[in-house]
Design a protein around this motif. Structure first.
Motif, PDB file in Angstrom:
ATOM      1  N   THR A   4       0.848  -1.178   0.000  1.00 32.20           N
ATOM      2  CA  THR A   4       0.000   0.000   0.000  1.00 32.20           C
ATOM      3  C   THR A   4       0.888   1.234   0.000  1.00 32.20           C
ATOM      4  O   THR A   4       1.812   1.337   0.805  1.00 32.20           O
ATOM      5  CB  THR A   4      -0.921   0.024   1.229  1.00 32.20           C
ATOM      6  OG1 THR A   4      -1.621  -1.212   1.309  1.00 32.20           O
ATOM      7  CG2 THR A   4      -1.931   1.156   1.126  1.00 32.20           C
ATOM      8  N   ASP A  66      -8.774   4.360   6.008  1.00 29.34           N
ATOM      9  CA  ASP A  66      -7.730   4.299   7.030  1.00 29.34           C
ATOM     10  C   ASP A  66      -6.600   5.300   6.819  1.00 29.34           C
ATOM     11  O   ASP A  66      -5.579   5.228   7.488  1.00 29.34           O
ATOM     12  CB  ASP A  66      -7.163   2.874   7.110  1.00 29.34           C
ATOM     13  CG  ASP A  66      -6.686   2.524   8.501  1.00 29.34           C
ATOM     14  OD1 ASP A  66      -7.218   3.092   9.470  1.00 29.34           O
ATOM     15  OD2 ASP A  66      -5.775   1.703   8.613  1.00 29.34           O
ATOM     16  N   ILE A  70      -3.433   6.041   9.345  1.00 31.98           N
ATOM     17  CA  ILE A  70      -2.052   5.877   8.885  1.00 31.98           C
ATOM     18  C   ILE A  70      -1.261   7.154   9.143  1.00 31.98           C
ATOM     19  O   ILE A  70      -0.126   7.112   9.634  1.00 31.98           O
ATOM     20  CB  ILE A  70      -2.009   5.502   7.384  1.00 31.98           C
ATOM     21  CG1 ILE A  70      -2.581   4.102   7.166  1.00 31.98           C
ATOM     22  CG2 ILE A  70      -0.600   5.616   6.808  1.00 31.98           C
ATOM     23  CD1 ILE A  70      -1.763   2.969   7.754  1.00 31.98           C
ATOM     24  N   GLU A  83      -3.724   0.648  -3.088  1.00 32.02           N
ATOM     25  CA  GLU A  83      -3.483  -0.725  -2.649  1.00 32.02           C
ATOM     26  C   GLU A  83      -3.048  -1.527  -3.861  1.00 32.02           C
ATOM     27  O   GLU A  83      -3.822  -1.729  -4.790  1.00 32.02           O
ATOM     28  CB  GLU A  83      -4.745  -1.311  -2.027  1.00 32.02           C
ATOM     29  CG  GLU A  83      -5.151  -0.600  -0.750  1.00 32.02           C
ATOM     30  CD  GLU A  83      -6.454  -1.115  -0.179  1.00 32.02           C
ATOM     31  OE1 GLU A  83      -7.063  -2.040  -0.765  1.00 32.02           O
ATOM     32  OE2 GLU A  83      -6.873  -0.577   0.854  1.00 32.02           O
ATOM     33  N   ASP A 114       2.033  -5.379   3.423  1.00 34.57           N
ATOM     34  CA  ASP A 114       1.056  -6.022   4.299  1.00 34.57           C
ATOM     35  C   ASP A 114       0.497  -5.060   5.343  1.00 34.57           C
ATOM     36  O   ASP A 114       0.236  -5.434   6.482  1.00 34.57           O
ATOM     37  CB  ASP A 114       1.664  -7.248   4.990  1.00 34.57           C
ATOM     38  CG  ASP A 114       2.094  -8.306   3.996  1.00 34.57           C
ATOM     39  OD1 ASP A 114       1.452  -8.413   2.938  1.00 34.57           O
ATOM     40  OD2 ASP A 114       3.069  -9.020   4.284  1.00 34.57           O
ATOM     41  N   SER A 115       0.348  -3.803   4.960  1.00 38.52           N
ATOM     42  CA  SER A 115      -0.270  -2.751   5.772  1.00 38.52           C
ATOM     43  C   SER A 115       0.464  -2.412   7.063  1.00 38.52           C
ATOM     44  O   SER A 115      -0.046  -1.661   7.877  1.00 38.52           O
ATOM     45  CB  SER A 115      -1.715  -3.108   6.118  1.00 38.52           C
ATOM     46  OG  SER A 115      -2.458  -3.297   4.947  1.00 38.52           O
ATOM     47  N   GLU A 116       1.684  -2.926   7.273  1.00 36.53           N
ATOM     48  CA  GLU A 116       2.371  -2.563   8.511  1.00 36.53           C
ATOM     49  C   GLU A 116       3.891  -2.485   8.406  1.00 36.53           C
ATOM     50  O   GLU A 116       4.520  -1.773   9.173  1.00 36.53           O
ATOM     51  CB  GLU A 116       1.996  -3.523   9.634  1.00 36.53           C
ATOM     52  CG  GLU A 116       2.238  -4.966   9.338  1.00 36.53           C
ATOM     53  CD  GLU A 116       1.675  -5.878  10.417  1.00 36.53           C
ATOM     54  OE1 GLU A 116       2.468  -6.670  10.941  1.00 36.53           O
ATOM     55  OE2 GLU A 116       0.486  -5.775  10.733  1.00 36.53           O
TER      56      GLU A 116
END
Length: 140
Positions: A4, A66, A70, A83, A114-116
């Motif tokens: 992302t 989100d 973020i 994404e 993976d969003s993190e």
């Protein structure tokens, strides 16, 4: 591989963002017939509009989901997100596309796996990159 990319832009509506993104994908692949996209309009103001884009190297959807969290969690000023799903043969083209987006936006940027897992971050024209990860992705 799913990633992302969050970034800041000064566009005044979703149509400007869509035109900007499609222009960059078209320039990257050089073949408009290999580009497929669809729009889903959800509000008159364009706040919930979604753009789906697919080419031979990667696909992405636009997102506002989100983004505020973020911005807060990573303390970086972003207002838009993409994404990505990067295909097996698309690593180099994805990096080239990302570089073009970075050159074309003057605000903050954040690339997460993976969003993190933070891969890249730009603040005040300084770019911090996880070079180990980028070397790994470029080898494939």
């Amino acid at each position: 591989m799913e990633m992302t990319y969050y970034f800041f832009n000064n566009f005044h509506g979703s149509e400007e963002v869509e035109d900007f993104l499609l222009h960059h994908v078209e320039n990257l692949i050089g073949n408009k017939s290999a580009l497929r996209f669809a729009k889903q309009e959800e509000s008159e103001e364009g706040e919930g509009d979604t753009l789906y884009v697919k080419c031979d190297f990667f696909s992405f959807t636009t997102t506002l989901f989100d983004v505020k969290n973020i911005s807060r969690d990573y303390d970086v000023n972003v207002n838009y997100g993409l994404e990505f799903n990067i295909y097996e043969n698309g690593n180099r083209k994805f990096i080239e596309f990302l570089g073009n987006l970075l050159k074309s936006n003057d605000g903050g940027a954040l690339l997460l796996k993976d969003s993190e897992y933070k891969i890249l971050e730009r603040r005040k024209n300084n770019i911090l990159v996880d070079s180990h990860f980028l070397m790994l992705i470029m080898k494939h």
